[in-house]
Scaffold this active site. Structure first.
Site, PDB file in Angstrom:
ATOM      1  N   ARG A  63       0.831  -1.198   0.000  1.00 26.69           N
ATOM      2  CA  ARG A  63       0.000   0.000   0.000  1.00 26.69           C
ATOM      3  C   ARG A  63       0.873   1.259   0.000  1.00 26.69           C
ATOM      4  O   ARG A  63       0.615   2.226  -0.719  1.00 26.69           O
ATOM      5  CB  ARG A  63      -0.863  -0.063   1.248  1.00 26.69           C
ATOM      6  CG  ARG A  63      -2.204   0.598   1.336  1.00 26.69           C
ATOM      7  CD  ARG A  63      -2.785   1.030   0.068  1.00 26.69           C
ATOM      8  NE  ARG A  63      -2.801   2.490   0.078  1.00 26.69           N
ATOM      9  CZ  ARG A  63      -3.780   3.215   0.573  1.00 26.69           C
ATOM     10  NH1 ARG A  63      -4.838   2.644   1.028  1.00 26.69           N
ATOM     11  NH2 ARG A  63      -3.706   4.529   0.576  1.00 26.69           N
ATOM     12  N   ARG A  89     -10.465   5.380  -3.366  1.00 23.40           N
ATOM     13  CA  ARG A  89      -9.339   4.921  -2.537  1.00 23.40           C
ATOM     14  C   ARG A  89      -9.014   5.975  -1.502  1.00 23.40           C
ATOM     15  O   ARG A  89      -9.137   7.180  -1.782  1.00 23.40           O
ATOM     16  CB  ARG A  89      -8.092   4.703  -3.388  1.00 23.40           C
ATOM     17  CG  ARG A  89      -8.266   3.707  -4.491  1.00 23.40           C
ATOM     18  CD  ARG A  89      -7.914   2.322  -4.029  1.00 23.40           C
ATOM     19  NE  ARG A  89      -8.308   1.372  -5.065  1.00 23.40           N
ATOM     20  CZ  ARG A  89      -8.363   0.067  -4.877  1.00 23.40           C
ATOM     21  NH1 ARG A  89      -8.046  -0.457  -3.709  1.00 23.40           N
ATOM     22  NH2 ARG A  89      -8.726  -0.732  -5.844  1.00 23.40           N
ATOM     23  N   LEU A  91      -6.159   7.952   0.303  1.00 26.11           N
ATOM     24  CA  LEU A  91      -4.768   8.294   0.005  1.00 26.11           C
ATOM     25  C   LEU A  91      -3.950   8.272   1.293  1.00 26.11           C
ATOM     26  O   LEU A  91      -4.363   8.818   2.315  1.00 26.11           O
ATOM     27  CB  LEU A  91      -4.722   9.681  -0.640  1.00 26.11           C
ATOM     28  CG  LEU A  91      -5.435   9.756  -2.002  1.00 26.11           C
ATOM     29  CD1 LEU A  91      -5.712  11.206  -2.389  1.00 26.11           C
ATOM     30  CD2 LEU A  91      -4.612   9.047  -3.073  1.00 26.11           C
ATOM     31  N   ASN A 105     -11.625  16.539  -2.543  1.00 24.01           N
ATOM     32  CA  ASN A 105     -12.480  15.387  -2.840  1.00 24.01           C
ATOM     33  C   ASN A 105     -13.933  15.838  -2.862  1.00 24.01           C
ATOM     34  O   ASN A 105     -14.333  16.724  -2.107  1.00 24.01           O
ATOM     35  CB  ASN A 105     -12.301  14.326  -1.739  1.00 24.01           C
ATOM     36  CG  ASN A 105     -13.196  13.121  -1.953  1.00 24.01           C
ATOM     37  OD1 ASN A 105     -13.238  12.549  -3.047  1.00 24.01           O
ATOM     38  ND2 ASN A 105     -13.924  12.729  -0.924  1.00 24.01           N
ATOM     39  N   HIS A 107     -17.754  14.439  -2.197  1.00 25.20           N
ATOM     40  CA  HIS A 107     -18.429  13.332  -1.513  1.00 25.20           C
ATOM     41  C   HIS A 107     -19.947  13.520  -1.603  1.00 25.20           C
ATOM     42  O   HIS A 107     -20.445  14.628  -1.369  1.00 25.20           O
ATOM     43  CB  HIS A 107     -17.998  13.300  -0.039  1.00 25.20           C
ATOM     44  CG  HIS A 107     -18.650  12.188   0.721  1.00 25.20           C
ATOM     45  ND1 HIS A 107     -18.302  10.870   0.533  1.00 25.20           N
ATOM     46  CD2 HIS A 107     -19.654  12.202   1.630  1.00 25.20           C
ATOM     47  CE1 HIS A 107     -19.063  10.107   1.308  1.00 25.20           C
ATOM     48  NE2 HIS A 107     -19.880  10.878   1.989  1.00 25.20           N
ATOM     49  N   ASP A 139      -7.562  14.960   3.894  1.00 24.02           N
ATOM     50  CA  ASP A 139      -6.556  14.681   4.925  1.00 24.02           C
ATOM     51  C   ASP A 139      -6.436  13.166   5.060  1.00 24.02           C
ATOM     52  O   ASP A 139      -6.906  12.421   4.203  1.00 24.02           O
ATOM     53  CB  ASP A 139      -6.908  15.394   6.248  1.00 24.02           C
ATOM     54  CG  ASP A 139      -8.173  14.850   6.886  1.00 24.02           C
ATOM     55  OD1 ASP A 139      -8.712  13.831   6.383  1.00 24.02           O
ATOM     56  OD2 ASP A 139      -8.619  15.423   7.892  1.00 24.02           O
ATOM     57  N   GLY A 141      -7.899  11.003   6.908  1.00 15.69           N
ATOM     58  CA  GLY A 141      -9.071  10.217   7.294  1.00 15.69           C
ATOM     59  C   GLY A 141      -9.975   9.909   6.100  1.00 15.69           C
ATOM     60  O   GLY A 141      -9.674  10.272   4.957  1.00 15.69           O
ATOM     61  N   ASP A 143     -12.967  11.010   4.364  1.00 12.65           N
ATOM     62  CA  ASP A 143     -13.901  12.136   4.187  1.00 12.65           C
ATOM     63  C   ASP A 143     -13.947  13.045   5.422  1.00 12.65           C
ATOM     64  O   ASP A 143     -15.012  13.562   5.792  1.00 12.65           O
ATOM     65  CB  ASP A 143     -15.313  11.606   3.858  1.00 12.65           C
ATOM     66  CG  ASP A 143     -15.328  10.740   2.614  1.00 12.65           C
ATOM     67  OD1 ASP A 143     -14.602  11.065   1.655  1.00 12.65           O
ATOM     68  OD2 ASP A 143     -16.043   9.725   2.590  1.00 12.65           O
TER      69      ASP A 143
HETATM   70  C1  GRF Z   1     -19.801  10.871  -7.032  1.00 11.18           C
HETATM   71  O1  GRF Z   1     -21.052  10.929  -6.401  1.00 11.18           O
HETATM   72  C2  GRF Z   1     -18.671  10.929  -6.045  1.00 11.18           C
HETATM   73  O2  GRF Z   1     -18.879  11.805  -5.002  1.00 11.18           O
HETATM   74  C3  GRF Z   1     -18.694   9.504  -5.541  1.00 11.18           C
HETATM   75  O3  GRF Z   1     -18.829   8.744  -6.709  1.00 11.18           O
HETATM   76  C4  GRF Z   1     -19.571   9.504  -7.659  1.00 11.18           C
HETATM   77  C5  GRF Z   1     -18.756   9.566  -8.899  1.00 11.18           C
HETATM   78  O4  GRF Z   1     -19.545   9.757 -10.017  1.00 11.18           O
HETATM   79  N1  GRF Z   1     -17.537   9.207  -4.755  1.00 11.18           N
HETATM   80  P1  GRF Z   1     -18.905   9.796 -11.484  1.00 11.18           P
HETATM   81  O5  GRF Z   1     -18.022   8.564 -11.646  1.00 11.18           O
HETATM   82  O6  GRF Z   1     -18.114  11.056 -11.606  1.00 11.18           O
HETATM   83  O7  GRF Z   1     -20.085   9.781 -12.388  1.00 11.18           O
END
Ligand code: GRF
Length: 198
Positions: A63, A89, A91, A105, A107, A139, A141, A143
């Protein structure tokens, strides 16, 4: 100066597509890198003439090695900003320390509620009436990094994971493009958990 943006992806890449479509003199997507060789997102990048690469964890001895190899791959593109757009993944320190406060990121939930890989499913299962999306600094963690921006999305009667996720992604694309543009033309100051755009 046009900001150089590297995007990390694992899946279909509709968030990536929104970034590709929005790129202009403020920011340029200089590379798209995936941990999944068959990610549709790679085809989107190639269609836009953007350099792609694949680095599967299984191709590295450990990893930690994967983190370092990914840092090399990304660093070779001299990025101002690294965007995880559907990159599934976590990081590790070997990667994060190379690009402090330059990795973000997106989410599909209103953090700190429902972190992790199933944010949409978990929100439905909990029975919330409002969920949404969050763009945050990455960071160590899952999210947990400082929040840059959020948008709310109502959960409708009869929503399943797929219908809700699609409505969230409409907002996610707008939010992500907006934040990437803001970070491309300006900076941020992080004080504790609070982020100020400078
Ligand atoms: C998004 O909702 C992202 O936040 C989540 O996976 C989705 C990715 O969508 N982690 P796409 O592959 O860009 O259509």
């Amino acid at each position: 100066m046009t900001a150089r943006v590297v995007v990390l992806v694992s899946g279909t890449g509709t968030l990536l597509q929104a970034l590709l479509d929005a790129s202009d003199h403020d920011f340029d997507i200089v590379a798209v890198i995936s941990d999944q060789p068959d990610a549709l997102a790679l085809e989107r990048a190639q269609g836009a003439g953007v350099a792609t690469a694949v680095l599967a964890p299984s191709s590295c001895a450990s990893r930690d090695d994967w983190d370092l190899a990914l840092a090399d791959l990304v660093g070779a593109h001299n990025p101002d900003l690294i965007v995880c757009a559907g990159f599934m993944r976590v990081l590790g320190p070997g990667f994060l320390s190379e690009f402090p406060d330059r990795i973000i990121n997106s989410h599909p939930a209103l953090l700190p509620s429902f972190p992790g890989a199933h944010g949409v499913r978990d929100a439905i299962a909990y029975g919330v009436g409002v969920t949404g999306c969050t763009v945050h600094v990455v960071d160590g963690g899952v999210d947990t990094g400082p929040i840059l921006a959020q948008r709310a999305v109502e959960v409708l009667q009869g929503d399943d994971e797929s219908s809700l996720h699609e409505r969230i992604k409409v907002e996610e694309r707008l939010l992500l493009v907006d934040i990437v543009r803001r970070l491309s033309v300006g900076g941020i100051r992080i004080t504790g958990r609070r982020v100020t755009f400078t």
